[in-house]
Design an enzyme around this catalytic site. Structure first.
Site, mmCIF file in Angstrom:
data_model
loop_
_atom_site.group_PDB
_atom_site.id
_atom_site.type_symbol
_atom_site.label_atom_id
_atom_site.label_comp_id
_atom_site.label_asym_id
_atom_site.label_seq_id
_atom_site.Cartn_x
_atom_site.Cartn_y
_atom_site.Cartn_z
ATOM 1 N N CYS A 1 0.982 -1.140 -0.056
ATOM 2 C CA CYS A 1 -0.173 -0.102 0.042
ATOM 3 C C CYS A 1 0.961 1.120 -0.004
ATOM 4 O O CYS A 1 2.110 1.218 0.706
ATOM 5 C CB CYS A 1 -1.063 0.080 1.325
ATOM 6 S SG CYS A 1 -2.039 -1.308 1.378
ATOM 7 N N LYS B 1 11.515 -16.056 -10.303
ATOM 8 C CA LYS B 1 11.382 -15.056 -11.316
ATOM 9 C C LYS B 1 10.147 -15.499 -12.519
ATOM 10 O O LYS B 1 9.253 -14.821 -12.909
ATOM 11 C CB LYS B 1 12.546 -14.774 -12.253
ATOM 12 C CG LYS B 1 13.595 -13.865 -11.513
ATOM 13 C CD LYS B 1 13.075 -12.324 -11.209
ATOM 14 C CE LYS B 1 12.535 -12.654 -9.817
ATOM 15 N NZ LYS B 1 13.347 -12.140 -8.784
ATOM 16 N N TRP C 1 -3.118 -2.852 -1.544
ATOM 17 C CA TRP C 1 -3.022 -4.071 -1.739
ATOM 18 C C TRP C 1 -3.844 -4.673 -0.616
ATOM 19 O O TRP C 1 -3.336 -4.822 0.599
ATOM 20 C CB TRP C 1 -1.610 -4.514 -1.334
ATOM 21 C CG TRP C 1 -1.033 -5.894 -1.820
ATOM 22 C CD1 TRP C 1 -0.700 -6.313 -3.101
ATOM 23 C CD2 TRP C 1 -1.181 -6.899 -0.800
ATOM 24 N NE1 TRP C 1 -0.575 -7.804 -2.710
ATOM 25 C CE2 TRP C 1 -0.779 -8.141 -1.538
ATOM 26 C CE3 TRP C 1 -1.250 -7.054 0.449
ATOM 27 C CZ2 TRP C 1 -0.445 -9.372 -0.944
ATOM 28 C CZ3 TRP C 1 -1.142 -8.421 1.173
ATOM 29 C CH2 TRP C 1 -0.658 -9.357 0.400
ATOM 30 N N GLU D 1 16.133 -19.075 -7.892
ATOM 31 C CA GLU D 1 16.074 -17.541 -8.154
ATOM 32 C C GLU D 1 15.097 -17.717 -9.502
ATOM 33 O O GLU D 1 14.224 -16.881 -9.783
ATOM 34 C CB GLU D 1 17.232 -16.923 -8.021
ATOM 35 C CG GLU D 1 16.848 -15.185 -8.379
ATOM 36 C CD GLU D 1 15.904 -14.575 -7.764
ATOM 37 O OE1 GLU D 1 15.401 -14.829 -6.580
ATOM 38 O OE2 GLU D 1 15.772 -13.461 -8.046
ATOM 39 N N LYS E 1 5.507 -4.732 -4.093
ATOM 40 C CA LYS E 1 6.826 -4.802 -4.051
ATOM 41 C C LYS E 1 7.409 -4.933 -2.536
ATOM 42 O O LYS E 1 8.489 -5.641 -2.399
ATOM 43 C CB LYS E 1 7.441 -3.383 -4.642
ATOM 44 C CG LYS E 1 9.112 -3.440 -4.416
ATOM 45 C CD LYS E 1 9.601 -3.997 -5.655
ATOM 46 C CE LYS E 1 11.235 -4.072 -5.799
ATOM 47 N NZ LYS E 1 11.727 -5.187 -6.362
ATOM 48 N N ARG F 1 3.741 -0.642 -4.669
ATOM 49 C CA ARG F 1 3.565 -1.061 -3.724
ATOM 50 C C ARG F 1 2.270 -1.698 -3.266
ATOM 51 O O ARG F 1 2.068 -2.297 -2.380
ATOM 52 C CB ARG F 1 3.460 0.201 -2.520
ATOM 53 C CG ARG F 1 4.826 0.915 -2.413
ATOM 54 C CD ARG F 1 4.866 2.025 -1.373
ATOM 55 N NE ARG F 1 4.562 1.540 -0.105
ATOM 56 C CZ ARG F 1 5.824 1.296 0.405
ATOM 57 N NH1 ARG F 1 6.835 1.358 0.226
ATOM 58 N NH2 ARG F 1 5.461 0.894 1.830
ATOM 59 N N HIS G 1 15.409 -38.301 -7.275
ATOM 60 C CA HIS G 1 15.164 -38.618 -5.989
ATOM 61 C C HIS G 1 13.320 -38.228 -6.082
ATOM 62 O O HIS G 1 12.636 -37.971 -4.946
ATOM 63 C CB HIS G 1 15.566 -38.015 -4.883
ATOM 64 C CG HIS G 1 17.021 -38.100 -4.811
ATOM 65 N ND1 HIS G 1 17.434 -39.493 -4.182
ATOM 66 C CD2 HIS G 1 18.291 -37.541 -5.062
ATOM 67 C CE1 HIS G 1 18.962 -39.597 -4.331
ATOM 68 N NE2 HIS G 1 19.187 -38.632 -4.912
ATOM 69 N N GLU H 1 6.692 -15.529 -10.568
ATOM 70 C CA GLU H 1 6.052 -14.629 -10.378
ATOM 71 C C GLU H 1 5.777 -13.666 -11.568
ATOM 72 O O GLU H 1 4.583 -12.709 -11.177
ATOM 73 C CB GLU H 1 6.644 -13.604 -9.174
ATOM 74 C CG GLU H 1 8.135 -13.268 -9.739
ATOM 75 C CD GLU H 1 8.775 -12.408 -8.694
ATOM 76 O OE1 GLU H 1 8.299 -11.871 -7.639
ATOM 77 O OE2 GLU H 1 10.196 -12.359 -8.725
ATOM 78 N N ASN I 1 -1.778 2.505 5.913
ATOM 79 C CA ASN I 1 -1.001 1.108 5.366
ATOM 80 C C ASN I 1 -0.668 0.249 6.626
ATOM 81 O O ASN I 1 -0.604 0.938 7.566
ATOM 82 C CB ASN I 1 0.439 1.732 5.046
ATOM 83 C CG ASN I 1 0.429 2.379 3.661
ATOM 84 O OD1 ASN I 1 -0.357 2.437 3.056
ATOM 85 N ND2 ASN I 1 1.700 2.728 3.333
ATOM 86 N N GLY I 2 -0.884 -0.945 6.514
ATOM 87 C CA GLY I 2 -0.491 -1.710 7.911
ATOM 88 C C GLY I 2 -2.010 -2.354 8.109
ATOM 89 O O GLY I 2 -2.627 -2.614 7.362
#
Ligand code: F6R
Length: 617
Positions: free
Chosen positions: A2, A494, A74, A490, A612, A27, A513, A497, A100-101
Site C-alpha cells: 500500500c 522469477k 494491496w 531464483e 514490492k 507497492r 529423487h 511471479e 498502510n498496515g
C-alpha cells in the site's frame, strides 16, 4: 505494501497526488483513491483496479482543492472493490483517513462502535480506524479544529494493536494534514509553501529532495507553511533530521525501456560497480566495509554467521552461505526471516547475524532483526533503501547502492546483494585463511564482472527467441549445483511471479529423487551448468532428462560446446572464477522470465497478487 501520498500547498492537489500514486503503484495496485478538501467538505474518489481507473475518474471531474490525501491499495481485509478502497470516512463523514498496515484488533473496536450505532460501508480495518479517530474528534475537548484533530489521532492510536502509517484530514480543519507511523514507513517532504507525506520518497522526489524520515510513534502535522513532529508516546521525544534524497525523479523512471524490470536488468553492470566502489583495497587484498562498525579483532572472533531474508533476498543469502564457507571457512546458516523469528536457532556468543532486504521494510525480516537483537546478537543489514527501518534499527551493515528498484520482480538487487556477500566473504577470508594472492585474484575477477554482464545482455534477442518457443509451457524445472542451486531457485521464482508458469528450482542431483517423474515433452528444464568442477555431473542429469524426452535449455560457459549436442537450446555466459558464476548465470534467467512473461501478455512490472514491499505478515 500500500502507498500513501498527501499534499498541502498552493497548487491543485489532485494531479500531484495522482502522479505520486503512479510512482507508488509498485507497492500495491488493486484499488486506489483520493480525498480532497473543498469548500463544501471532503470529496472522495475511489476506484477498484489500477490507478489509471482512478486517474480517468478524477481527471474528468478536475476537482479543485490544494489539500488532499491518497492511497494505492494491496488488499488485506476485504476484496479489491470501490467500497474497500481508501480513503475511508468516519461516521460523521467529516473525517477521511488513509492507512498502510494492519489493525489486528479491529473486530473488537468495530463491535464496540457498532453497539454505539456506527454503520460501516466496507469490510476493511481502515474504516474502523477512521471511525475511531472520528469518534475521538467528536468527543474531544472544544478547542480549535487543528489541535482537536491532532488530539483525536493521539487519543485513538494507542487503542489499536498492529501496524500503521496514516494520513488524516477533517473538513473543519482546512489547513492541516495529520500523520503517524508504527511499523509502516512514512516520510515528510519539505517544499516552499507546500508539504507532503508519502510512504516512499519516490512519490515526491519530483517536488522536493529534502525529507524527514519519520520514526515509529512519531506524530506529524503538515501545513502549507510548516511542519511539526512530536511523539505519540509521551515518554519519548521525537528526533527530527532533515535528509537529502540522493536520487532524482529520472532515476525512478523507465526511460527508453518498455518495463522497469528490463531497465533494472540492464542496470546491473552499473549497480554492481556501485556496490564495489571504494570497497576494494588492492594494497591489503581485501574488502573495506566501514559500515560494519567492527574492528578486525571483533571480526576475527566471529565463529558463526546467520543470513536471513525473504524471497530473492533469501536466494542471495543462499549464495552467501556458499561464499562464506568456501572463502572464510566460517560456519554459516541461512534462515527464512519468517521462520527465524519463530524458531529458537542455537547461537554462540560470537554469532553474527545479517538481515538481507532490498526495501528494508519487509515485516518478517524486520522481525528477524528484532528477535536477533533481543537475543543479544549483533545484527547487521544488507539493505538497498538507506532510510528504511531495517537500515536504521540494525547495528551497522552494508548498503548495496543499487538505486531505486521499481519492478516488482527483484533483479539488480539480487546481483548487488550477491556482490556484497562476496565482499563480506573476502573480508572474513582475508582475516582467516585466504592469502593475499587469492584475495587479489578475487578483486580482479570481481572488477571484471560488470563488463561480462554487458556481454550477456547483448544476447537478449536470442533469449527472446528461446522464450517465445517455450512461452506456452505448462511448467518449468530449474536445476543447478552448488552456488548455482540458489540461482535455479531464483530463476524459478522469477518465472513464477511474472509469467504465472509454475516453476521450481532444485539441486540437479535431486532430480532422480522424485522430480524426474514430472519430466515430459511439454515441461522444459533449465540447467545452469557452467564449466566448473561439477559440470560433468550436470551433463549426466541433462542426459537423464533428454532420455525421457524433456526439452532442455542450458546455461553454460562460452567456449564449452559440449552441451550443443545434448540440450535443445544453449545460452552462454563468459568464463569467470566459478565462485562468482551466480552473478553471471542469473542474468539470462532474468531475461528468459521477462521475455516469457512478455510473450504471454503478462503485466511484467505489476504481477497479479504481488506488491514490492511486503509489510504485512
Ligand atoms: C521477488 C521479490 C521478493 C522479495 C522479497 C523480499 O522478485 O521481489 O521475493 O525479494 O519480498 O523483499 P525485500 O528484499 O525488500 O526484503
Amino acid at each position: 505494501m500500500c502507498g500513501i501520498v498527501a499534499y498541502i500547498g498552493k497548487r491543485q492537489a489532485s494531479p500531484i497526488l495522482l502522479d505520486g500514486l503512479r510512482r507508488l503503484e509498485y507497492r500495491g495496485y488493486d484499488s486506489a483513491g483520493i480525498a480532497l478538501w473543498t469548500d463544501g467538505g471532503i470529496d472522495v474518489y475511489r476506484k477498484a483496479g489500477r490507478i489509471e481507473n482512478l486517474r480517468k475518474a478524477v481527471s474528468e471531474a478536475n476537482p479543485p482543492g490544494d489539500l488532499g490525501i491518497s492511497h494505492t491499495r494491496w488488499a488485506t481485509h476485504g476484496a479489491p472493490t470501490d467500497e474497500n478502497a481508501h480513503p475511508h470516512k468516519d461516521q460523521s463523514g467529516n473525517l477521511a483517513l488513509v492507512h498502510n498496515g494492519v489493525i489486528e484488533n479491529y473486530i473488537s473496536i468495530k463491535d464496540q462502535l457498532l453497539a454505539e450505532g456506527h454503520t460501516f460501508q466496507s469490510e476493511t480495518d481502515t474504516e474502523v480506524l477512521a471511525h475511531l479517530v472520528g469518534k475521538c474528534y467528536d468527543e474531544g475537548e472544544e478547542t480549535e479544529p487543528q489541535a482537536k484533530l491532532v488530539a483525536a489521532v493521539q487519543a485513538a492510536l494507542p487503542r489499536v494493536k498492529g501496524t500503521f502509517g496514516i494520513a488524516v484530514i477533517h473538513s473543519d480543519a482546512p489547513g492541516v494534514i495529520v500523520g503517524s507511523r508504527l511499523g509502516s514507513p512514512l516520510v515528510v517532504g519539505l517544499g516552499k509553501d507546500e508539504h507532503f507525506l508519502a510512504s516512499d520518497v519516490g512519490a515526491i522526489v519530483a517536488h522536493t529532495r529534502d525529507v524527514i524520515y519519520l520514526n515509529d510513534y512519531d506524530l506529524v502535522t503538515i501545513t502549507r507553511h510548516g511542519y511539526d513532529v512530536s511523539s505519540l508516546d509521551t515518554n519519548r521525544t521525537a528526533s527530527v533530521k532533515v535528509s537529502r534524497v540522493d536520487f532524482t525523479e529520472d532515476d525512478a523512471e523507465k526511460g527508453k525501456f518498455e518495463h522497469y524490470m528490463l531497465k533494472e536488468i540492464y542496470e546491473q553492470p552499473q549497480s554492481i560497480r556501485n556496490a564495489l566502489r571504494g570497497r576494494l583495497s588492492r594494497d591489503e587484498a581485501t574488502a573495506v566495509l566501514g559500515g560494519l562498525n567492527m574492528s578486525p579483532m571483533e571480526l576475527r572472533q566471529i565463529d558463526r554467521i546467520i543470513f536471513s531474508g525473504c524471497g530473492t533476498a533469501y536466494h542471495a543469502a543462499m549464495v552467501g552461505e556458499y561464499l562464506m564457507e568456501s572463502l572464510a571457512r566460517i560456519p554459516t546458516e541461512i534462515e527464512f526471516a519468517s521462520e527465524f523469528r519463530y524458531r529458537n536457532v542455537p547461537t554462540t556468543k560470537s554469532t553474527l547475524q545479517f538481515v538481507v532486504s532490498q526495501s528494508g521494510e519487509t515485516i518478517d525480516t524486520l522481525a528477524a532483526l528484532r528477535e536477533a537483537k533481543r537475543k543479544g546478537l549483533r545484527c547487521l543489514g544488507i539493505v538497498n533503501n538507506v532510510a528504511s527501518t531495517i537500515a536504521r534499527e540494525s547495528d551497522g551493515g552494508v548498503y548495496i547502492h543499487a538505486g531505486p528498484e521499481i519492478g516488482v520482480a527483484a533483479t539488480k538487487t539480487f546481483t548487488s546483494q550477491v556482490t556484497i556477500m562476496t565482499l563480506l566473504s573476502l573480508l572474513f577470508g582475508r582475516i582467516h585463511h585466504l592469502s593475499s594472492t587469492d584475495g587479489l585474484e578475487m578483486i580482479d575477477e570481481l572488477e571484471a564482472i560488470p563488463e561480462k554482464i554487458e556481454s550477456i545482455l547483448k544476447q537478449a534477442p536470442r533469449i527472446k527467441e528461446i522464450a517465445q518457443k517455450y512461452a506456452n509451457a505448462e511448467g518449468m524445472l530449474f536445476m543447478g549445483r552448488q552456488l548455482n542451486y540458489p540461482v535455479a531457485m531464483e530463476g524459478a521464482l522469477k518465472m513464477k511471479e511474472i509469467s504465472y508458469i509454475y516453476a521450481s528450482g532444485h539441486p540437479s542431483a535431486e532430480l532422480k529423487h522424485g522430480i524426474i517423474a514430472l519430466v515430459k515433452p511439454d515441461l522444459p528444464s533449465v540447467f545452469i551448468a557452467p564449466d566448473d568442477a561439477v559440470f560433468d555431473k550436470n551433463v549426466s542429469n541433462i542426459e537423464e532428462v533428454k532420455a525421457r524426452k524433456g526439452p532442455v535449455i542450458a546455461v553454460t560457459t562460452e567456449g564449452c560446446t559440449d552441451l550443443e549436442r545434448i540440450a535443445d537450446d544453449v545460452l552462454y555466459v563468459p568464463p569467470c572464477k566459478s565462485i562468482l558464476s551466480p552473478l553471471l548465470t542469473v542474468v539470462p534467467l532474468q531475461l528468459l522470465s521477462y521475455y516469457v512473461a512478455l510473450a504471454r501478455g503478462c503485466d511484467v512490472d505489476k504481477p497479479r497478487n504481488l506488491a514490492k514491499s511486503v509489510t504485512v505478515e
